[in-house]
Design a protein around this motif. Structure first.
Motif, PDB file in Angstrom:
ATOM      1  N   ASP A  32       0.827  -1.205   0.000  1.00 16.39           N
ATOM      2  CA  ASP A  32       0.000   0.000   0.000  1.00 16.39           C
ATOM      3  C   ASP A  32       0.867   1.263   0.000  1.00 16.39           C
ATOM      4  N   GLN A  33       1.901   1.223  -0.821  1.00 12.32           N
ATOM      5  CA  GLN A  33       2.822   2.367  -0.878  1.00 12.32           C
ATOM      6  C   GLN A  33       3.499   2.413  -2.248  1.00 12.32           C
ATOM      7  N   GLU A  34       3.703   3.637  -2.761  1.00 12.55           N
ATOM      8  CA  GLU A  34       4.417   3.771  -4.037  1.00 12.55           C
ATOM      9  C   GLU A  34       5.878   3.370  -3.854  1.00 12.55           C
ATOM     10  N   ILE A  35       6.398   2.565  -4.774  1.00 16.57           N
ATOM     11  CA  ILE A  35       7.815   2.221  -4.723  1.00 16.57           C
ATOM     12  C   ILE A  35       8.611   3.182  -5.605  1.00 16.57           C
ATOM     13  N   ILE A  36       8.035   3.520  -6.759  1.00 12.89           N
ATOM     14  CA  ILE A  36       8.693   4.488  -7.643  1.00 12.89           C
ATOM     15  C   ILE A  36       7.740   5.643  -7.889  1.00 12.89           C
ATOM     16  N   VAL A  37       8.224   6.851  -7.728  1.00  9.73           N
ATOM     17  CA  VAL A  37       7.424   8.042  -8.044  1.00  9.73           C
ATOM     18  C   VAL A  37       8.193   8.848  -9.080  1.00  9.73           C
ATOM     19  N   THR A  38       7.574   9.121 -10.210  1.00 12.28           N
ATOM     20  CA  THR A  38       8.264   9.869 -11.264  1.00 12.28           C
ATOM     21  C   THR A  38       8.259  11.362 -10.939  1.00 12.28           C
ATOM     22  N   PRO A  39       9.188  12.133 -11.501  1.00 10.17           N
ATOM     23  CA  PRO A  39       9.194  13.583 -11.273  1.00 10.17           C
ATOM     24  C   PRO A  39       7.860  14.218 -11.669  1.00 10.17           C
ATOM     25  N   TRP A  40       7.233  13.733 -12.757  1.00 13.41           N
ATOM     26  CA  TRP A  40       5.941  14.273 -13.185  1.00 13.41           C
ATOM     27  C   TRP A  40       4.891  14.082 -12.081  1.00 13.41           C
ATOM     28  N   LYS A  41       4.906  12.871 -11.466  1.00 14.40           N
ATOM     29  CA  LYS A  41       3.945  12.565 -10.410  1.00 14.40           C
ATOM     30  C   LYS A  41       4.193  13.441  -9.183  1.00 14.40           C
ATOM     31  N   VAL A  42       5.469  13.676  -8.893  1.00 16.69           N
ATOM     32  CA  VAL A  42       5.820  14.538  -7.749  1.00 16.69           C
ATOM     33  C   VAL A  42       5.242  15.929  -7.970  1.00 16.69           C
ATOM     34  N   LYS A  43       5.378  16.439  -9.204  1.00 19.09           N
ATOM     35  CA  LYS A  43       4.886  17.772  -9.554  1.00 19.09           C
ATOM     36  C   LYS A  43       3.361  17.823  -9.402  1.00 19.09           C
ATOM     37  N   GLU A  44       2.701  16.778  -9.902  1.00 17.67           N
ATOM     38  CA  GLU A  44       1.245  16.732  -9.839  1.00 17.67           C
ATOM     39  C   GLU A  44       0.777  16.696  -8.373  1.00 17.67           C
ATOM     40  N   ASN A  45       1.442  15.858  -7.568  1.00 15.90           N
ATOM     41  CA  ASN A  45       1.088  15.767  -6.148  1.00 15.90           C
ATOM     42  C   ASN A  45       1.294  17.100  -5.446  1.00 15.90           C
ATOM     43  N   HIS A  46       2.369  17.800  -5.841  1.00 17.48           N
ATOM     44  CA  HIS A  46       2.667  19.089  -5.227  1.00 17.48           C
ATOM     45  C   HIS A  46       1.551  20.088  -5.544  1.00 17.48           C
ATOM     46  N   MET A  47       1.121  20.100  -6.802  1.00 17.53           N
ATOM     47  CA  MET A  47       0.064  21.041  -7.210  1.00 17.53           C
ATOM     48  C   MET A  47      -1.237  20.717  -6.478  1.00 17.53           C
ATOM     49  N   LYS A  48      -1.528  19.434  -6.326  1.00 17.95           N
ATOM     50  CA  LYS A  48      -2.737  19.026  -5.595  1.00 17.95           C
ATOM     51  C   LYS A  48      -2.664  19.529  -4.164  1.00 17.95           C
ATOM     52  N   TYR A  49      -1.488  19.363  -3.567  1.00 17.92           N
ATOM     53  CA  TYR A  49      -1.297  19.772  -2.174  1.00 17.92           C
ATOM     54  C   TYR A  49      -1.478  21.281  -2.025  1.00 17.92           C
ATOM     55  N   VAL A  50      -0.848  22.041  -2.939  1.00 15.69           N
ATOM     56  CA  VAL A  50      -0.940  23.507  -2.880  1.00 15.69           C
ATOM     57  C   VAL A  50      -2.392  23.937  -3.012  1.00 15.69           C
ATOM     58  N   THR A  51      -3.125  23.308  -3.948  1.00 11.89           N
ATOM     59  CA  THR A  51      -4.532  23.664  -4.173  1.00 11.89           C
ATOM     60  C   THR A  51      -5.367  23.360  -2.931  1.00 11.89           C
ATOM     61  N   GLU A  52      -5.101  22.171  -2.324  1.00 15.90           N
ATOM     62  CA  GLU A  52      -5.857  21.800  -1.119  1.00 15.90           C
ATOM     63  C   GLU A  52      -5.584  22.762   0.030  1.00 15.90           C
ATOM     64  N   VAL A  53      -4.330  23.135   0.198  1.00 15.90           N
ATOM     65  CA  VAL A  53      -3.974  24.080   1.265  1.00 15.90           C
ATOM     66  C   VAL A  53      -4.670  25.406   1.013  1.00 15.90           C
ATOM     67  N   TYR A  54      -4.690  25.842  -0.241  1.00 15.32           N
ATOM     68  CA  TYR A  54      -5.324  27.116  -0.588  1.00 15.32           C
ATOM     69  C   TYR A  54      -6.813  27.071  -0.255  1.00 15.32           C
ATOM     70  N   ARG A  55      -7.454  25.960  -0.674  1.00 10.80           N
ATOM     71  CA  ARG A  55      -8.906  25.833  -0.435  1.00 10.80           C
ATOM     72  C   ARG A  55      -9.209  25.808   1.058  1.00 10.80           C
ATOM     73  N   ALA A  56      -8.392  25.022   1.796  1.00  9.80           N
ATOM     74  CA  ALA A  56      -8.610  24.916   3.242  1.00  9.80           C
ATOM     75  C   ALA A  56      -8.453  26.281   3.907  1.00  9.80           C
ATOM     76  N   ASN A  57      -7.432  27.005   3.498  1.00 12.99           N
ATOM     77  CA  ASN A  57      -7.176  28.307   4.115  1.00 12.99           C
ATOM     78  C   ASN A  57      -8.201  29.354   3.683  1.00 12.99           C
ATOM     79  N   SER A  58      -8.691  29.250   2.459  1.00  7.89           N
ATOM     80  CA  SER A  58      -9.605  30.277   1.957  1.00  7.89           C
ATOM     81  C   SER A  58     -10.939  30.222   2.701  1.00  7.89           C
ATOM     82  N   ASN A  59     -11.267  29.067   3.316  1.00  7.67           N
ATOM     83  CA  ASN A  59     -12.496  28.973   4.109  1.00  7.67           C
ATOM     84  C   ASN A  59     -12.348  29.654   5.475  1.00  7.67           C
ATOM     85  N   LYS A  60     -11.100  29.737   5.934  1.00  5.40           N
ATOM     86  CA  LYS A  60     -10.877  30.279   7.278  1.00  5.40           C
ATOM     87  C   LYS A  60     -10.463  31.756   7.224  1.00  5.40           C
ATOM     88  N   LYS A  61      -9.399  32.008   6.524  1.00  5.70           N
ATOM     89  CA  LYS A  61      -8.910  33.388   6.467  1.00  5.70           C
ATOM     90  C   LYS A  61      -8.268  33.614   5.097  1.00  5.70           C
TER      91      LYS A  61
END
Lengths: 142, 167
Positions: free
Chosen positions: A88-117
């Protein structure tokens, strides 16, 4: 009373000479192979499991799993996918996947924060830049 | 034959130091001789083997499973590593072997080796003498440790000043 001394050292310049003539492909192969084997070992440890657990999950013998983790076994993508699924864990993560995960994370943080402040505090003094909206991510950019 | 244990300067890492042995009647230390001869015979495989040692020394703890077990000693590369030969390498079915001993996770002694041509090392004209030397050297080092002539202190080896190490 015995007196001990540290052993002397030897310089072997031929080591660097051979390494400098070793192809980047060969060096990359050794590095990546060790990284993959290490990642599998870490994934097993993260799960609090042992090689037997992975062997049972994959329908292999424990001896075979042990051999895989001995060094640079030539893993197929399918084997790595099976190991990743079993643990239940990735063994290989490609640079493209890392970038995509990063963008998802940034978007989620933005959405979470935009509800509060507001994520962006308006400066007290007036400045020359203004905010625009990024078409793809919907993020506000200066 | 009187022998001396030497620390290989290039393979001194934070967690592990690699050593070799110089036999007084021979012009070069065992591992130095191995590198020198194999750099002409199979530079491709030797390069990958040296890279492997460099990697495990720098980034990983030198673990038991990084080695192939050979009676009381070890060998490199580990099982299922297939070192890639380049065009100038001599080809043999079993590839390059370096005999060694991982005494502790912090101390590894590299002996000598060659291209292996047979399943059993004793049958191979290339590696049999290096294999025998490795078994003998490991036994003598273990004996000297038991008799307190050699001490392992972390990644350092200390030898009794009056001890004559015979192989």
């Amino acid at each position: 009373m015995k007196k001990f001394k540290k052993v002397e050292s030897i310089q072997i310049p031929e080591i660097d000479s051979v390494l400098s003539n070793t192809s980047q492909e060969s060096k990359h192969f050794i590095k990546k192979s060790l990284e993959i084997v290490h990642q599998i070992s870490l994934a097993i440890a993260d799960k609090g499991k042992n090689q037997k657990y992975l062997a049972d999950k994959l329908g292999k013998s424990e001896a075979e799993i042990s051999k895989w983790l001995c060094g640079t076994h030539n893993f197929t993508v399918r084997t790595l996918a099976n190991i990743g699924t079993a643990l239940d864990q990735e063994i290989i993560v490609t640079p493209w996947k890392v970038k995509e995960n990063h963008m998802k994370y940034v978007t989620e943080v933005y959405r979470a924060n935009s509800n509060k402040k507001p994520i962006y505090e308006k400066p007290k003094q007036s400045t020359s830049f203004s905010l625009a909206k990024d078409k793809e991510t919907g993020l506000k950019v200066a | 034959m009187i022998a001396t244990i030497l620390e290989i300067e290039r393979f001194k890492f934070k967690n592990v130091h690699f050593y070799t042995i110089l036999v007084s009647s021979r012009p070069r230390a065992e591992f130095q001789d191995f590198v020198d001869r194999m750099s002409k015979k199979c530079p491709g495989q030797l390069g990958e083997l040296l890279q492997f040692i460099d990697e495990i020394g720098q980034k990983y703890n030198v673990e038991e499973n990084h080695f192939r077990h050979e009676r009381n000693s070890h060998a490199l590369p580990p099982h299922y590593i297939h070192l890639a030969a380049n065009d100038s390498d001599e080809q043999t079915e079993f590839g390059l072997r370096l005999y060694c001993c991982r005494f502790t996770p912090s101390i590894v002694v590299l002996y000598n080796g060659d291209l292996k041509t047979t399943q059993l090392p004793n049958d191979c004209p290339n590696v049999s003498k290096h294999f025998s030397f490795a078994l003998d050297a490991t036994r003598k080092i273990d004996q000297a440790r038991n008799d307190d002539y050699i001490r392992f202190d972390g990644n350092e080896i200390h030898v009794d000043e009056e001890f004559i190490f015979e192989i």
